[in-house]
Design a protein around this motif. Structure first.
Motif, PDB file in Angstrom:
ATOM      1  N   GLY A  80       0.796  -1.229   0.000  1.00  0.00           N
ATOM      2  CA  GLY A  80       0.000   0.000   0.000  1.00  0.00           C
ATOM      3  C   GLY A  80       0.825   1.273   0.000  1.00  0.00           C
ATOM      4  O   GLY A  80       0.272   2.372  -0.059  1.00  0.00           O
ATOM      5  N   MET A  81       2.152   1.146   0.017  1.00  0.00           N
ATOM      6  CA  MET A  81       2.992   2.331   0.204  1.00  0.00           C
ATOM      7  C   MET A  81       2.947   3.306  -0.953  1.00  0.00           C
ATOM      8  O   MET A  81       2.761   2.926  -2.098  1.00  0.00           O
ATOM      9  CB  MET A  81       4.437   1.914   0.450  1.00  0.00           C
ATOM     10  CG  MET A  81       4.682   1.558   1.898  1.00  0.00           C
ATOM     11  SD  MET A  81       6.419   1.773   2.307  1.00  0.00           S
ATOM     12  CE  MET A  81       7.192   0.735   1.090  1.00  0.00           C
ATOM     13  N   ARG A 140       2.042  -7.214  -3.094  1.00  0.00           N
ATOM     14  CA  ARG A 140       0.611  -7.482  -3.208  1.00  0.00           C
ATOM     15  C   ARG A 140       0.359  -8.972  -3.440  1.00  0.00           C
ATOM     16  O   ARG A 140      -0.450  -9.595  -2.758  1.00  0.00           O
ATOM     17  CB  ARG A 140       0.056  -6.628  -4.364  1.00  0.00           C
ATOM     18  CG  ARG A 140      -1.294  -6.955  -4.899  1.00  0.00           C
ATOM     19  CD  ARG A 140      -2.402  -6.779  -3.881  1.00  0.00           C
ATOM     20  NE  ARG A 140      -2.361  -5.465  -3.272  1.00  0.00           N
ATOM     21  CZ  ARG A 140      -2.592  -5.259  -1.966  1.00  0.00           C
ATOM     22  NH1 ARG A 140      -2.888  -6.258  -1.162  1.00  0.00           N
ATOM     23  NH2 ARG A 140      -2.532  -4.052  -1.476  1.00  0.00           N
ATOM     24  N   LEU A 183       4.903   4.862  -3.077  1.00  0.00           N
ATOM     25  CA  LEU A 183       6.180   4.952  -3.787  1.00  0.00           C
ATOM     26  C   LEU A 183       6.009   5.824  -5.025  1.00  0.00           C
ATOM     27  O   LEU A 183       4.911   5.958  -5.550  1.00  0.00           O
ATOM     28  CB  LEU A 183       6.666   3.555  -4.187  1.00  0.00           C
ATOM     29  CG  LEU A 183       6.928   2.586  -3.034  1.00  0.00           C
ATOM     30  CD1 LEU A 183       7.535   1.294  -3.571  1.00  0.00           C
ATOM     31  CD2 LEU A 183       7.849   3.201  -1.980  1.00  0.00           C
ATOM     32  N   TRP A 239       2.099   0.387 -11.129  1.00  0.00           N
ATOM     33  CA  TRP A 239       2.363  -0.437  -9.945  1.00  0.00           C
ATOM     34  C   TRP A 239       3.839  -0.790  -9.985  1.00  0.00           C
ATOM     35  O   TRP A 239       4.265  -1.580 -10.827  1.00  0.00           O
ATOM     36  CB  TRP A 239       1.542  -1.726  -9.960  1.00  0.00           C
ATOM     37  CG  TRP A 239       0.085  -1.582  -9.675  1.00  0.00           C
ATOM     38  CD1 TRP A 239      -0.913  -1.474 -10.589  1.00  0.00           C
ATOM     39  CD2 TRP A 239      -0.559  -1.569  -8.387  1.00  0.00           C
ATOM     40  NE1 TRP A 239      -2.129  -1.391  -9.952  1.00  0.00           N
ATOM     41  CE2 TRP A 239      -1.954  -1.449  -8.604  1.00  0.00           C
ATOM     42  CE3 TRP A 239      -0.091  -1.644  -7.065  1.00  0.00           C
ATOM     43  CZ2 TRP A 239      -2.880  -1.398  -7.558  1.00  0.00           C
ATOM     44  CZ3 TRP A 239      -1.016  -1.600  -6.032  1.00  0.00           C
ATOM     45  CH2 TRP A 239      -2.385  -1.472  -6.277  1.00  0.00           C
ATOM     46  N   ASP A 240       4.605  -0.226  -9.068  1.00  0.00           N
ATOM     47  CA  ASP A 240       6.029  -0.532  -9.021  1.00  0.00           C
ATOM     48  C   ASP A 240       6.227  -2.034  -8.797  1.00  0.00           C
ATOM     49  O   ASP A 240       5.445  -2.678  -8.096  1.00  0.00           O
ATOM     50  CB  ASP A 240       6.684   0.256  -7.888  1.00  0.00           C
ATOM     51  CG  ASP A 240       8.193   0.145  -7.931  1.00  0.00           C
ATOM     52  OD1 ASP A 240       8.824   0.999  -8.580  1.00  0.00           O
ATOM     53  OD2 ASP A 240       8.748  -0.815  -7.343  1.00  0.00           O
ATOM     54  N   LEU A 249       5.746  -3.146  -5.350  1.00  0.00           N
ATOM     55  CA  LEU A 249       4.355  -3.154  -4.885  1.00  0.00           C
ATOM     56  C   LEU A 249       3.599  -4.363  -5.425  1.00  0.00           C
ATOM     57  O   LEU A 249       2.844  -5.019  -4.704  1.00  0.00           O
ATOM     58  CB  LEU A 249       3.640  -1.869  -5.312  1.00  0.00           C
ATOM     59  CG  LEU A 249       4.246  -0.559  -4.804  1.00  0.00           C
ATOM     60  CD1 LEU A 249       3.421   0.625  -5.298  1.00  0.00           C
ATOM     61  CD2 LEU A 249       4.340  -0.537  -3.284  1.00  0.00           C
TER      62      LEU A 249
END
Lengths: 453, 453
Positions: free
Chosen positions: A425-426, A446, A428, A438-439, A442
């Motif tokens: 959820g960070m 996830r 970034l 979406w990195d 992440l």
């Protein structure tokens, strides 16, 4: 000394000189500081040696951060090079030293810092002391190896051990246009990665032309008129005009041990969070100590300049009368090999198992930039999380540009004991030249969060 | 519907379609899902528009993540494009829609997601609707602008507003070989950076050939046969063959407001941590909502695809019967401008002051790689920390390769409420191709820790 106190530092590289310089900054003005160093230089960037050998860094002097003269002039720190500390008398508070000319001295101290570094693992095999067989630990090693390449222009190199230094050296030889064989006792290069991630590194090496031999141990060296000509393994002899041993290091704690200081289970000098040894006025820092791993909560000995600098600084602050503590490590390491950025932090699968964790892991392929953006390269992120708590235990990244720095995000997450759900959820950064929306970190977090519970 | 329930999603971009797809993944099989979208496409990468205009991304289709057909085929989500939701009846649980042909419908829902996005700020100035004056918010905007450049081949561009999009567009025009003027109402580009850091961005822009005008507001546009020919400011007219307005956006919450849903102080739709609005079965996500800033603890509205994706996913999980919460933001943003990587996270000085913090700040110049390593480039890191607690409040980074990703370390540190003393001790990766032994982040945190108390 006129009533002033005296700090003696054993070892004039990253940890020792950081401690000395920091004690000078925060300590009383009349603190006298002496550093003794076995080698001929102080404070050099050992991590730069492969680049010196490759010729990417032109001159040995480029790797020297500060000379003894600089320390004397700018920090009023007396430095004695080519001087070895051979004994410590904790009761009398004295260090016995011998210089290159054989002159012996007794150096009294009020505070002592032990920063004796690490010893490279060198197998005692037939021919292992032949000319052309090198370790690459000191600046002198690098200079000698470079000189050997210039003088003999060997066409084939064999690297024994596929750790960080071994692979960086393999690449240095490739840059010289040499044929390179890497022998590794385990299944894949980079034993601090899991096998599936190590395989990605191997593929990159092989693409770059390295002959990689897994499950292969050196058992001796063939020589020709005193010079190495091949590395012998159980089933072959690998021709070699030059050989580099990259078999890791262990803490050089012999001096501390013989003085009676407490040595930890890893073989490193045991220290508290202020870098104090078992003796009140004796401190230790750098590759010779063992430190606390924040994830496994177990002692570890990790030889790395960045820890040495920080630990030396902590010791120096405390000696100078301030307060500082070293928060431990999470096992972060990174390198660039054959066009791949490779990083790891925390525990790998074997380490997590050894630490008693039950865990889930997942590896996800993604791209370093938005998929539609030119220069987007493959990147694989692998994460481990504890079962039930979902706590992040470790991360490994192999890929193109930007892969390495992503390890720092994971290191920071580990440092703080985050769960993979939280990591996913960070907030970034995102912009097309740097990552997909979406990195990769992440996405992987996830994916793992969906199974870690 | 045979007893199944129905989800209606208003807005078919990042947030809306993430919600729809996630509700499909976790929800009951008989959940019916309809998405209505005003524009002609779904799920496109708005952040890629400057690169489309620059020609770095060749085709508009490259920016489309998923087409309506894909959603229908792979997710059984019915998508109606060119269809606007004009009214919501919360009591009757019905949305009124009008399609491009003027056909009206009443769509009943059990769950509703509002993902109406943001409205660009466009000043109502004389000439602002002339041909050649563009916003760059939608894919259609980007396509029209690119077509305009191809058709008219203007030689001079003026960008009004020096935020992220404005500067990315300025660079796109430079790539086309055009003369570029940027007008900015404030003192420096990138108002979300402090002035000293914005100045570094300005220097990079000026080196690249941009004519940057601070303290300059557009008050109108000159036109020639209906096409823009200049941007008029208080003391000059800046010739312009094409104009881009980059004046930021605000949440498009008009529909939610007129339905009677609670709107927050920022103008965004108010939601709880599960992305639920003030009405039980109505959810909202993306640029139209306001969210929680973890550092200031105040509501903020930040238009960014990465938040939209995450928030949409959270809403979709909850609608589908799962549990997910959105942890808020720390204000991370990044871009690449004229060869500089620029990133920021947390609070800048003005924001920290507005939030009531007393703080110290420091900016430190360093290099992106070990100083001796080829390709080491300047990097400046600025950090803010709260007085007495030493808590990190924000960070800004401007520099060469690797600068942007360092912002993610700071974002992770902020997320966890770390102090700068802790940050300075962290186990970040180190290897000569990636950082000096003391990473720029660590050096800066260390320097700030020495004064923050």
């Amino acid at each position: 000394m006129n009533g002033g106190r005296r700090l003696v530092v054993i070892g004039g590289d990253a940890a020792g000189m950081s401690a000395a310089a920091q004690a000078r900054r925060v300590g009383p003005e009349d603190l006298e500081i002496l550093a003794v160093e076995r080698g001929s230089v102080t404070s050099y960037a050992a991590c730069g040696l492969p680049y010196l050998v490759a010729g990417i860094v032109p001159r040995p002097e480029d790797l020297i951060v500060r000379t003894p003269e600089t320390f004397e002039r700018d920090f009023a720190i007396q430095v004695r090079t080519r001087t070895e500390a051979t004994d410590i008398d904790l009761r009398a508070q004295r260090v016995h030293t011998v210089d290159a000319a054989g002159r012996e001295r007794e150096e009294p101290y009020d505070f002592l810092v032990i920063a004796t570094g690490a010893v490279p693992n060198r197998p005692d095999l037939p021919g292992s002391r032949a000319e052309g067989v090198f370790g690459v630990q000191t600046l002198d090693d690098g200079v000698r190896l470079r000189g050997y390449l210039e003088e003999h222009r060997p066409s084939r190199a064999v690297v024994v051990g596929a750790g960080y230094i071994g692979l960086e050296m393999a690449e240095a030889f490739l840059i010289h246009g040499m044929a390179v064989t890497v022998l590794e006792a385990g299944p894949e290069p980079m034993g601090t990665l899991d096998e599936d991630m190590g395989a990605l590194v191997r593929e990159g090496m092989v693409r770059a032309g390295v002959d990689f031999r897994p499950w292969t141990r050196a058992i001796g060296f063939e020589t020709d008129r005193g010079r190495v000509s091949a590395v012998v393994t159980e089933d072959a002899a690998h021709p070699a005009g030059v050989v580099v041993l990259g078999l890791g290091t262990r803490p050089d704690s012999a001096l501390a041990r013989s003085a009676g200081l407490r040595i930890g289970s890893t073989g490193g000098v045991a220290v508290d969070r202020r870098m104090r040894t078992s003796q009140e006025n004796v401190w230790a820092a750098g590759d010779c100590v063992e430190t606390f791993h924040r994830v496994s909560r177990a002692p570890v000995a990790i030889a790395l300049g960045t820890h040495a600098n920080k630990q030396g600084r902590v010791a120096g602050t405390n000696i100078g009368g301030g307060y500082a503590s070293f928060g431990g490590v999470v096992g972060t390491a990174v390198t660039k090999i054959c066009g791949l950025e490779v990083g790891r932090t925390g525990l790998n699968e074997a380490q997590a198992r050894a630490a008693g964790f039950e865990f889930e892991s997942v590896a996800v392929d993604s791209t370093t930039r938005a998929g539609y953006f030119p220069g987007a390269l493959p990147i694989t992120v692998k994460l481990l999380a504890e079962r039930r708590t979902g706590r992040l235990l470790g991360g490994q990244v192999v890929g193109g540009e930007g892969a390495a720095h992503r390890v720092d995000v994971l290191a920071t997450a580990l440092w703080n004991g985050m769960t993979v759900e939280e990591v996913a959820g960070m907030d970034l950064s995102y912009a097309p030249p740097f990552s997909p929306t979406w990195d990769p970190v992440l996405i992987t977090a996830r994916r793992l969060a969906e199974r870690a519970y």
